[in-house]
Design a protein around this motif. Structure first.
Motif, PDB file in Angstrom:
ATOM      1  N   ARG A  33       0.840  -1.194   0.000  1.00  0.00           N
ATOM      2  CA  ARG A  33       0.000   0.000   0.000  1.00  0.00           C
ATOM      3  C   ARG A  33       0.876   1.245   0.000  1.00  0.00           C
ATOM      4  NH1 ARG A  33      -2.363  -2.847   4.396  1.00  0.00           N
ATOM      5  NH2 ARG A  33      -1.257  -1.420   5.774  1.00  0.00           N
ATOM      6  N   GLY A  34       0.344   2.338  -0.521  1.00  0.00           N
ATOM      7  CA  GLY A  34       1.056   3.604  -0.524  1.00  0.00           C
ATOM      8  C   GLY A  34       0.593   4.543   0.566  1.00  0.00           C
ATOM      9  N   ASP A  35       0.075   4.003   1.664  1.00  0.00           N
ATOM     10  CA  ASP A  35      -0.438   4.820   2.771  1.00  0.00           C
ATOM     11  C   ASP A  35       0.613   5.772   3.320  1.00  0.00           C
ATOM     12  OD1 ASP A  35      -2.665   3.254   2.483  1.00  0.00           O
ATOM     13  OD2 ASP A  35      -2.420   2.163   4.353  1.00  0.00           O
TER      14      ASP A  35
ATOM     15  N   SER B  55       8.136  -2.235  -4.226  1.00  0.00           N
ATOM     16  CA  SER B  55       7.553  -0.911  -4.455  1.00  0.00           C
ATOM     17  C   SER B  55       6.040  -0.945  -4.257  1.00  0.00           C
ATOM     18  CB  SER B  55       7.862  -0.447  -5.883  1.00  0.00           C
ATOM     19  OG  SER B  55       9.245  -0.317  -6.064  1.00  0.00           O
ATOM     20  N   VAL B  56       5.468   0.235  -4.061  1.00  0.00           N
ATOM     21  CA  VAL B  56       4.021   0.373  -3.921  1.00  0.00           C
ATOM     22  C   VAL B  56       3.333  -0.272  -5.134  1.00  0.00           C
ATOM     23  CG1 VAL B  56       2.119   2.045  -3.879  1.00  0.00           C
ATOM     24  CG2 VAL B  56       4.161   2.429  -2.487  1.00  0.00           C
ATOM     25  N   GLY B  57       2.302  -1.054  -4.860  1.00  0.00           N
ATOM     26  CA  GLY B  57       1.534  -1.716  -5.908  1.00  0.00           C
ATOM     27  C   GLY B  57       2.013  -3.114  -6.252  1.00  0.00           C
TER      28      GLY B  57
ATOM     29  N   GLY C   7       9.696   5.768   3.325  1.00  0.00           N
ATOM     30  CA  GLY C   7       8.919   6.908   2.870  1.00  0.00           C
ATOM     31  C   GLY C   7       9.744   8.177   2.903  1.00  0.00           C
TER      32      GLY C   7
ATOM     33  N   GLY D  76       2.375   8.254   2.290  1.00  0.00           N
ATOM     34  CA  GLY D  76       3.589   8.583   1.555  1.00  0.00           C
ATOM     35  C   GLY D  76       4.571   7.439   1.423  1.00  0.00           C
ATOM     36  N   LEU D  77       4.165   6.240   1.807  1.00  0.00           N
ATOM     37  CA  LEU D  77       5.024   5.067   1.680  1.00  0.00           C
ATOM     38  C   LEU D  77       5.460   4.904   0.233  1.00  0.00           C
ATOM     39  CD1 LEU D  77       5.985   2.433   3.294  1.00  0.00           C
ATOM     40  CD2 LEU D  77       4.084   1.337   2.142  1.00  0.00           C
ATOM     41  N   SER D  78       6.746   4.702   0.015  1.00  0.00           N
ATOM     42  CA  SER D  78       7.245   4.526  -1.355  1.00  0.00           C
ATOM     43  C   SER D  78       7.698   3.096  -1.621  1.00  0.00           C
ATOM     44  CB  SER D  78       8.404   5.486  -1.633  1.00  0.00           C
ATOM     45  OG  SER D  78       9.473   5.244  -0.726  1.00  0.00           O
ATOM     46  N   ALA D  79       8.075   2.376  -0.569  1.00  0.00           N
ATOM     47  CA  ALA D  79       8.541   0.995  -0.735  1.00  0.00           C
ATOM     48  C   ALA D  79       8.538   0.306   0.616  1.00  0.00           C
ATOM     49  CB  ALA D  79       9.948   0.978  -1.329  1.00  0.00           C
TER      50      ALA D  79
ATOM     51  N   GLN E 246       9.002  -0.018   6.485  1.00  0.00           N
ATOM     52  CA  GLN E 246       8.338   0.875   5.546  1.00  0.00           C
ATOM     53  C   GLN E 246       9.277   2.024   5.220  1.00  0.00           C
ATOM     54  OE1 GLN E 246       4.705   1.831   7.673  1.00  0.00           O
ATOM     55  NE2 GLN E 246       3.623   0.190   6.619  1.00  0.00           N
TER      56      GLN E 246
END
Length: 146
Positions: free
Chosen positions: A37-39, A84-86, A125, A41-44, A123
């Motif tokens: 998830r990209g909650d 990565s996110v997604g 970010g 501002g999470l980037s990876a 996480q």
């Protein structure tokens, strides 16, 4: 029973197709795919584990699910490394003669994996990285199976 812990990406659609084709005697197949998830501002996310120990723990969980819910097949895939996110992190597939058993087995495995599989998650970010701790709601969800 198929347990895989690896850094390589996997194709959830292909996994579902191959699993279903080999699930002889199943009347139901349930799958769950977890993604980053990209909650906030999470980037990876970075996932670490102890090779050997992790697979043994997950196999014990899948053995318990197979016996408890009468599964004809079960597969757990979990990635490690930087994601990565997604991107898909993990996938649970459960096949049983009837739908309720397949749904319950997948839910059971998700709760056990989330709370007891020996993975460590960081996480990443905009403010750097932070290790993810155990969540009360995950422990509470696990309680219904004990």
């Amino acid at each position: 029973m198929d347990v895989r812990v690896a850094p390589e990406p996997f194709d959830p659609g292909a996994e579902l197709s191959s699993f279903t084709a080999g699930a002889e005697g199943a009347g139901a197949v349930v799958s769950f795919t977890g993604v980053v998830r990209g909650d906030g501002g999470l980037s990876a996310m970075e996932i670490e584990h102890y090779p050997g120990m992790t697979e043994v723990a997950i196999r014990a969980m899948t053995d318990q699910a197979r016996e408890r819910f009468g599964l004809v097949a079960v597969r757990v895939i979990h990635r490690h490394g930087r994601l990565s996110v997604g991107e898909p992190i993990m996938m649970v597939l459960a096949a049983a003669p009837h739908r309720r058993a397949a749904f319950d087995a997948a839910d059971f495995l998700m709760d056990w994996l989330k709370s007891r599989a020996p993975f460590w998650k960081k996480q990443l970010g905009p403010d750097g990285g932070a290790w993810v701790g155990a969540r009360d709601e995950d422990e509470a969800a696990l309680g219904r199976w004990i």
